[in-house]
Write an enzyme that holds these catalytic residues in place. Structure first.
Site, PDB file in Angstrom:
ATOM      1  N   ASP A   1      -6.421  -6.993   4.028  1.00 24.69           N
ATOM      2  CA  ASP A   1      -7.618  -6.084   3.683  1.00 24.69           C
ATOM      3  C   ASP A   1      -8.474  -7.258   2.839  1.00 24.69           C
ATOM      4  OD1 ASP A   1      -9.247  -4.002   2.205  1.00 24.69           O
ATOM      5  OD2 ASP A   1      -8.054  -4.462   0.455  1.00 24.69           O
TER       6      ASP A   1
ATOM      7  N   ASP B   1     -12.434  -8.891   4.496  1.00 26.26           N
ATOM      8  CA  ASP B   1     -13.576  -8.729   3.593  1.00 26.26           C
ATOM      9  C   ASP B   1     -14.286 -10.416   3.864  1.00 26.26           C
ATOM     10  OD1 ASP B   1     -13.520  -6.312   2.960  1.00 26.26           O
ATOM     11  OD2 ASP B   1     -14.304  -6.505   0.981  1.00 26.26           O
TER      12      ASP B   1
ATOM     13  N   LYS C   1       2.778 -15.388   2.734  1.00 25.05           N
ATOM     14  CA  LYS C   1       3.206 -16.086   1.416  1.00 25.05           C
ATOM     15  C   LYS C   1       4.659 -16.238   1.457  1.00 25.05           C
ATOM     16  CE  LYS C   1       1.821 -17.842  -2.346  1.00 25.05           C
ATOM     17  NZ  LYS C   1       0.958 -18.946  -2.617  1.00 25.05           N
TER      18      LYS C   1
ATOM     19  N   TYR D   1       0.865  -1.257   0.034  1.00 24.71           N
ATOM     20  CA  TYR D   1       0.114   0.147   0.158  1.00 24.71           C
ATOM     21  C   TYR D   1       0.866   1.329   0.111  1.00 24.71           C
ATOM     22  CZ  TYR D   1      -4.609  -2.057   0.839  1.00 24.71           C
ATOM     23  OH  TYR D   1      -5.902  -2.714   0.828  1.00 24.71           O
TER      24      TYR D   1
ATOM     25  N   ASP E   1      -3.059 -18.446   0.884  1.00 25.31           N
ATOM     26  CA  ASP E   1      -4.038 -18.876  -0.104  1.00 25.31           C
ATOM     27  C   ASP E   1      -5.018 -20.323   0.566  1.00 25.31           C
ATOM     28  OD1 ASP E   1      -1.572 -20.214   0.194  1.00 25.31           O
ATOM     29  OD2 ASP E   1      -1.709 -21.090  -1.974  1.00 25.31           O
TER      30      ASP E   1
HETATM   31  C1  IPM Z   1     -10.347  -0.932   3.963  1.00 25.98           C
HETATM   32  C2  IPM Z   1     -10.656  -0.408   2.575  1.00 25.98           C
HETATM   33  C3  IPM Z   1      -9.419   0.262   2.047  1.00 25.98           C
HETATM   34  C4  IPM Z   1      -8.221  -0.606   2.169  1.00 25.98           C
HETATM   35  C5  IPM Z   1      -9.414   1.077   0.809  1.00 25.98           C
HETATM   36  C6  IPM Z   1     -10.810   1.976   0.671  1.00 25.98           C
HETATM   37  C7  IPM Z   1      -8.236   2.036   0.487  1.00 25.98           C
HETATM   38  O1  IPM Z   1     -10.698  -1.412   1.272  1.00 25.98           O
HETATM   39  O2  IPM Z   1     -10.310  -0.317   4.649  1.00 25.98           O
HETATM   40  O3  IPM Z   1     -10.378  -2.330   3.940  1.00 25.98           O
HETATM   41  O4  IPM Z   1      -7.888  -1.152   1.266  1.00 25.98           O
HETATM   42  O5  IPM Z   1      -7.474  -0.526   3.285  1.00 25.98           O
HETATM   43 MG    MG Z   2     -10.856  -3.352   2.293  1.00 25.48          MG
END
Ligand code: IPM
Ligand code: MG
Length: 356
Positions: A248, A252, A192, A143, A224
């Site tokens: 990240d 999710d 990884k 990042y 993975d």
């Molecule tokens: C998160 C989001 C952010 C990230 C984006 C919006 C830059 O996906 O906070 O998880 O990737 O950190």
């Molecule tokens: Mg995110």
């Protein structure tokens, strides 16, 4: 009465609606537990681009640094999708994380008993529920590495680089061990290392620091495999520690198995107590301004703020208990209602306030 200065970054899309919900809950819980708050809004993301031509104005950075804590909604939307990388709303999020030194991102993902039916996994897989704390490194890795465009062997080429220093790995790994020590004492470090040098350094440091925490059981897992294990057997995890990008992605995935990404709060912390609290979901432009969004992730982020930033345990627990109650009562916003009757953002907020 103690009064805390909270900076509000409402941002874009559903951001303003969900932040306003959390503010209402904080005000209500503050009344009950004699905690005062002042709220000062600052511009960020697309809203800031529209008003002052840049996603993260200096005034916002200064305001956040001068607050006791910061609550953020979400940034981004199709309107700003074609801007250059450094002008995108997302850049503001990375900018504020870096400016506040928020290298730790705590993302708890647990299955609420009331939401078992909303979990997309088979019943026998989630029989025992799960309660995972993802510790994501937040100010390093790909990042923040060198990136750009260049002429390569085949013409135009873009690149992003991942690098991690020993210092950056050590401090996040220590946070993870400390977190595990206070929970079920099980830490999974996800990397990884079969491919990446950064992961091999990461793994080496995890094992060095493990020596300081004999009470914590630590293991490594390739990312993975981890993506697979999260849906195969999520209850095997207690604390997960991982890099910025893997965190990240995996957070999710972890959110979806709780029933909805609309449920997951997060705390981004530096070494001190000041932090930034935000739902892990995005700005959901498709439902923005419709009073449809699930405010729970932001409300739970406010509860995390009360706990981590202010040590207001009772008030924090009142909020999490109220969320438990509304879910037990069968109340659902559209993301969780599966086509059945759903509450609006403001109705869900009112229900939580009533249950405080
Ligand atoms: C998160 C989001 C952010 C990230 C984006 C919006 C830059 O996906 O906070 O998880 O990737 O950190
Ligand atoms: Mg995110």
């Amino acid at each position: 009465m103690k009064t805390y200065k909270i900076g509000l970054l409402r941002g874009d899309g559903i951001g303003p609606e969900i932040v306003d919900s959390a503010v209402r809950v904080l005000e209500a819980v503050g009344k009950k537990y004699s905690v005062g708050f002042t709220f000062t809004p600052y511009l960020i993301g697309g809203a800031a681009i529209d008003q002052c031509g840049q996603p993260l104005p200096q005034e916002t950075v200064d305001g956040c640094l001068n607050s006791d804590s910061v609550l953020l909604g979400a940034v981004g939307g199709p309107k700003w999708d074609n801007l250059a990388g450094h002008l995108r709303p997302e850049k503001a999020l990375l900018g504020i994380r870096a400016a506040m030194g928020l290298f730790t991102n705590l993302r708890p993902a647990k299955l609420y008993p009331a939401l078992k039916a909303e979990c997309p996994l088979r019943e026998d897989i989630v029989e025992n529920g799960f309660d995972i704390m993802i510790v994501r490194e937040l100010t390093g890795g790909i990042y923040f590495g060198e990136r750009g465009y260049r002429e390569g062997k085949y013409g135009e080429e873009a690149y992003d680089t991942e690098s991690y220093s020993r210092m950056e790995i050590e401090r996040i790994v220590r946070v993870a061990f400390e977190t595990a020590k206070k929970r079920r004492k099980k830490l999974t470090s996800i990397d990884k290392a079969n491919v990446l040098e950064t992961s091999r350094l990461w793994r080496k440091i995890v094992h060095e620091i493990a020596g300081e925490y004999p009470e914590v059981e630590v293991s490594d897992m390739l990312v993975d495999n981890a993506a697979m294990q999260l849906v195969r057997n999520p209850s095997q995890f207690d604390v997960i520690v991982t890099s910025n990008m893997f965190g990240d992605i995996l957070s999710d995935e972890a959110s979806q198995i709780t029933g909805s990404i609309g449920m997951l709060p997060s705390a981004s912390l530096s070494g001190g107590t000041r932090g930034l609290y935000e739902p892990i979901h995005g700005s959901a432009p498709d439902i923005a301004g419709q009073n449809k969004a699930n405010p729970i992730a932001t409300i739970l982020s406010a509860a995390m703020m009360l706990l981590y930033a202010f040590d207001e345990r009772e008030a924090a627990e009142a909020i999490t208990a109220a969320v438990d109650k509304v879910l037990d009562q069968g109340l659902r916003t559209a993301d969780l209602a599966r086509g059945k009757e759903a509450l609006s953002t403001t109705e869900m907020t009112d229900a939580i306030i009533e249950n405080l």
